[in-house]
Write a protein that holds these residues in place. Sequence first.
Motif, mmCIF file in Angstrom:
data_model
loop_
_atom_site.group_PDB
_atom_site.id
_atom_site.type_symbol
_atom_site.label_atom_id
_atom_site.label_comp_id
_atom_site.label_asym_id
_atom_site.label_seq_id
_atom_site.Cartn_x
_atom_site.Cartn_y
_atom_site.Cartn_z
ATOM 1 N N ASP A 372 40.093 40.256 40.607
ATOM 2 C CA ASP A 372 39.857 41.440 41.410
ATOM 3 C C ASP A 372 40.522 41.262 42.776
ATOM 4 O OD1 ASP A 372 38.205 39.695 42.650
ATOM 5 O OD2 ASP A 372 36.480 41.029 42.736
ATOM 6 N N ASN A 594 41.970 45.676 40.761
ATOM 7 C CA ASN A 594 41.523 46.911 41.412
ATOM 8 C C ASN A 594 42.703 47.822 41.713
ATOM 9 O OD1 ASN A 594 39.586 44.580 42.409
ATOM 10 N ND2 ASN A 594 38.423 46.484 42.260
ATOM 11 N N LEU A 622 35.625 42.625 37.133
ATOM 12 C CA LEU A 622 35.379 43.972 37.631
ATOM 13 C C LEU A 622 33.992 44.435 37.236
ATOM 14 C CD1 LEU A 622 38.757 45.505 36.451
ATOM 15 C CD2 LEU A 622 38.163 44.875 38.778
#
Lengths: 969, 171
Positions: A372, A594, A622
């Motif tokens: 992420d 992301n 995530l």
Amino acid sequence: MLKAGNAQAMATITIDNRQYEVDDGQNLLSACLSLKKNLPYFCWHPALGSVGACRQCAVVLFKDADDQRGTLVMSCMTPVKDGAIYSIDAPTAQDFRAGIIENLMTNHPHDCPVCEEGGECHLQDMTLMSGHTQRRFQGRKRTHNNQYLGPFINHEMNRCITCYRCVRFYRDHAGGTDLQALGRNHQVYFGRQEDGLLDNGFSGNLVEVCPTGVFTDKTYSRHYVRKWDLQTAPSVCEHCAVGCNTAPGARRDGKGDPRQLRRVTNLFHRQINGYFLCDRGRFGYEYANSAARIYTPQAALTQPLIQTTAGSAKVHQSLSPADAVARLAVTIAQMRSGNRRVIGIGSSRSSLENNFALQTLVGREHFYAGLDERSLALLKLVDRIQRDPRVHSPGTPEIERADMVIVLGEDIADTAPRIALAVRQAARSAQIARAGELKIPAWQDDSVRQLTGIRTPLLVASAERTDLDDIASCRVRAAPEQMVALADVLAQALTAESGEIHAPDIAGLDTGEFTALVEQLKQARHPVIVSGCGLQSQELLQAAARLAFAVAGHKEANHRQTDSREARAALYLACPEANSLGLAQLCDARQNLNQLHRERQSEHTPQPTTLLVMEADLYRQLPASVADQLCAGVDEIIQLEIVHNRTSARADLILPAAATPEYEGTLVNSGGLAQRHYAVYEGSGWIQASWRWLADAAAASGELAGAELSGDEETHARLQSLARWRHVTQLSVALAESYPELAPLAELGPDWDQTIEGQKTARQPHRYSGRTAIQAERQVAEYKPLPDDDAPMAFSMEGIQFACQSPLQANNWAPGWNSNQAIHCYQPKPGAARLGHSSGQPLARKAVVFHSDSAAGDAARPTADPSDGFRILPLYRMFGSGELSNYAGAIASVTEEPFAVFHPQDLELLSLTAGQQIAITESGDRWQLLAKVSDTIPRHCIGVSTGFTQMASIPGAYIEREQIAPGDA
Amino acid sequence: MISILRSLWLVFRHLFTRRVTVEYPEEMPYLAPRYRGRIVLTRDPDGDERCVACNLCAVACPPDCISLQKMEDADGRWRPEFFRINFSRCIMCGLCEDACPTYAIQLTPDFEMCEYDRQNMVYEKEDLLINGPGKYHEYSFYRHAGKTVSGKAKGEAAGEAKPVNVKSLNL
Ligand code: SF4
Ligand code: SF4
Ligand code: SF4
Ligand code: SF4
Ligand code: FES
């Protein structure tokens, strides 16, 4: 390890009428072993020093050349003296040693055939070496009852010879408290007060430290084979970013069981793990044998009926590897002709070569780290800090010698355990230094430890209590912002010429303590600063860096260190995964999950898209809602994976990837050291290294009609080079050419065809048994050993057998030394780097001065207002926070359930009670956690267990009060 | 010339010595119990499998034709999960028997092992295990070993004293 000082004086000694030149300052036993003399010993250990407990190492010391009788001395307790005359072979010494071992054996059970230590037992070796072959004692044997010590370690107390090594390691070295020497006389008992799991995270080392079969590896015993039946190769531990070297042992099963990996033992690496591994590294190997292991390619069934009943998880069916490659090839061919977009998601637990192959396949712009945004940004920051010429990453020996250690926020005992063990030794460096002033050598363990009350200054700033608290001279429990403030004030105090420095406002840190800290830091000549990505705070990493720069400046100004390397400050930054830093070299901070999610959300191209996920679980990085959207937004998910996880449940095609001990590759540890791990065994089923699947499919896609007709040139060129790679070393070389930082990869190890005097290195010991029978149930004719395309090693017993001759030899054996003590035969002297061992090259990162993104004051955000929210502090556990080790049966059996830790007042504020199940909800995710209470956690903070299987990702940094509620019990 | 005559004389003399060969298989020669032929796995006097899966026979075997896997039973005994001898490789040297610390593996005076298919020379534990103690009638390893098995607690093996109570003074 315990030796201080660099410049070695030499001493000339005479042993059995021959003169030798040896390093002065060591003990005679260590000198004899350096000279490769066969001198028996038990209680001495190169990392634990001498105590003279077992009396097995006796030799004769002569006064002068005329002295014919001499005196018996314990060689481990005798410093070598220039000009001294000794004898190992003198009859007095031999008789004495034979007597000692006979005594030790009087109570020894008749167990060798049913003892897991058998065949690699130091006691067996020493008994033979001392010539005690016949039992004369007719009396009764003293017996003991055993204890249950948890799922890792078996206890068989009758086999003890009372050498005290176990307690000296467990208590004195590793700081454990629950293993003791109990009882008295010749009935001393080494165990716990009562049955139960040994609670120190290094308990597994007892297996290697105990010279007998009292402590043995329980997980190994379940699929036990003798040491001489294990094939092995040098490997690197994949369970954290420290990069400990390991020697996994494997053996094919005679009944076709795919689980070939039998155990993991330590492989000595002086700069990293020395003689010891942590329990996650030692027992985590079972993931490779777990029920979730993927052995064959699998494709999702496409019948809509099955799809709807199974929800988003798909139902899979095995297919042949050729079909699987063909399917992937179709996707690639579509990509080639420009009709499909393929997005590659790389892995921080897979090798550089695997990631590079994926990147080559999809192209740099379509390659994303399987991390992420937050995690990747932290890694990039670590990378930038480490490039600064003012700091360097210390190795274990340097940490152990540090005269001050500052741990900032990182719970290293759980995220980089081996480093925590090194810090624990640093706590004694002041004691050892004092002993040095008193002319007591460091190896005189007991005498050194008599110097009580002298401790190295050790500041441990942490979010919650840590396993290092007992040795900390100063403990600070604080939120990350407060730690930032503390680091900055310390840095200021170092740089400021004069003026008042005020202690930061942290509960529990008074002005006196703070002033002492500043003073200690000013005095320290070799301070080590430790921090890491654990708290997921960029500010904290930057503050640690600023403090390190201040230390470097201070060193230069005050200690006049002429050597510029000496003037650099030691800064250890712990990363989360075995190849975190390696992956960070391959992508920029933007290439995270992301960002990918945002891009996918914003653009609406009709072009079909494939997500090619390699050894990464999207759901671990995530929030489930985001991962769901990401998966739903593409029309094909292909995954290369070792074990089933939530991502593979959604994949349309799964390819079985090799686990670390099954393939060759390069991992970059937290210190920026690129290390190669080799295939220990071939892998069962259709397992192969991820890059081979990709290369196979790239080759197959070229043969598909039409693929070459359209699409751009560059893509074709990339895929052609991918399709041409046959040996992993070719990928390493290509990597070295593509990334200047990775240039050392080209020199990392021997290429697959670089034999030594025409010989390969044997993976199997020369006494490997059952060669002509093990496969005979299915086929009586012997199979030809598989070739190794990656390293000059043989999957057989043919080739080089001695670790001195080949750096690739991991079998720790020498004639007369069947136990792991044989390691000294491969060292110039005990504790020194292995002869002929070439593991690891530092990355060639260009030195760039690091500039903090934010000024000192700005970083400290105010703590959350209790009326509206709570800070989340990620907490880690050695058992529970490791993605792969969570699949290991024994580890899973002792992993606690996911938890949330509250300050007592906060718990009251939220009207919750400890021991209750609570639920935390955030952006569609809901975590079911066990509420715990702790008065050491800062107020308005919730410590949340991180990386646990059941909860995958963790809540964001900030949680509203309404999002915390009682959960279902 | 002289040597040829001498040889002729020697051969001629052998016409009148006693024959040592027999009309096998009509006549079976006597083979001592210690003859090294087909290998068996024996049982201890209590009828339990003797083999403790220590692997010593396997490592002693020159052509590496023994393979086995250790497992541990609920009763605490080590046993071979499988035990395989590839007789098509065995040279009947008897080193396995020499190495065996439990008298489990024994060679027998049976040498009649002929097969058309080499695969049939692969014997598994079920083929090797016999129902008796073989040449050694008395020995039972677990009566001597320190390891606890069901029916024999610590201190109950031959020559063992009762377990120490660590919490006593033990003067
Ligand atoms: S248990 Fe092992 S290490 Fe401990 S005293 Fe006994 S023999 Fe030594
Ligand atoms: S410290 Fe890390 S690298 Fe070392 S053994 Fe433990 S998990 Fe593996
Ligand atoms: S007799 Fe010799 S060759 Fe045959 S199994 Fe025994 S040790 Fe091996
Ligand atoms: S040596 Fe004897 S006890 Fe050991 S494995 Fe072979 S047959 Fe079994
Ligand atoms: S090794 Fe010297 S007394 Fe034990």
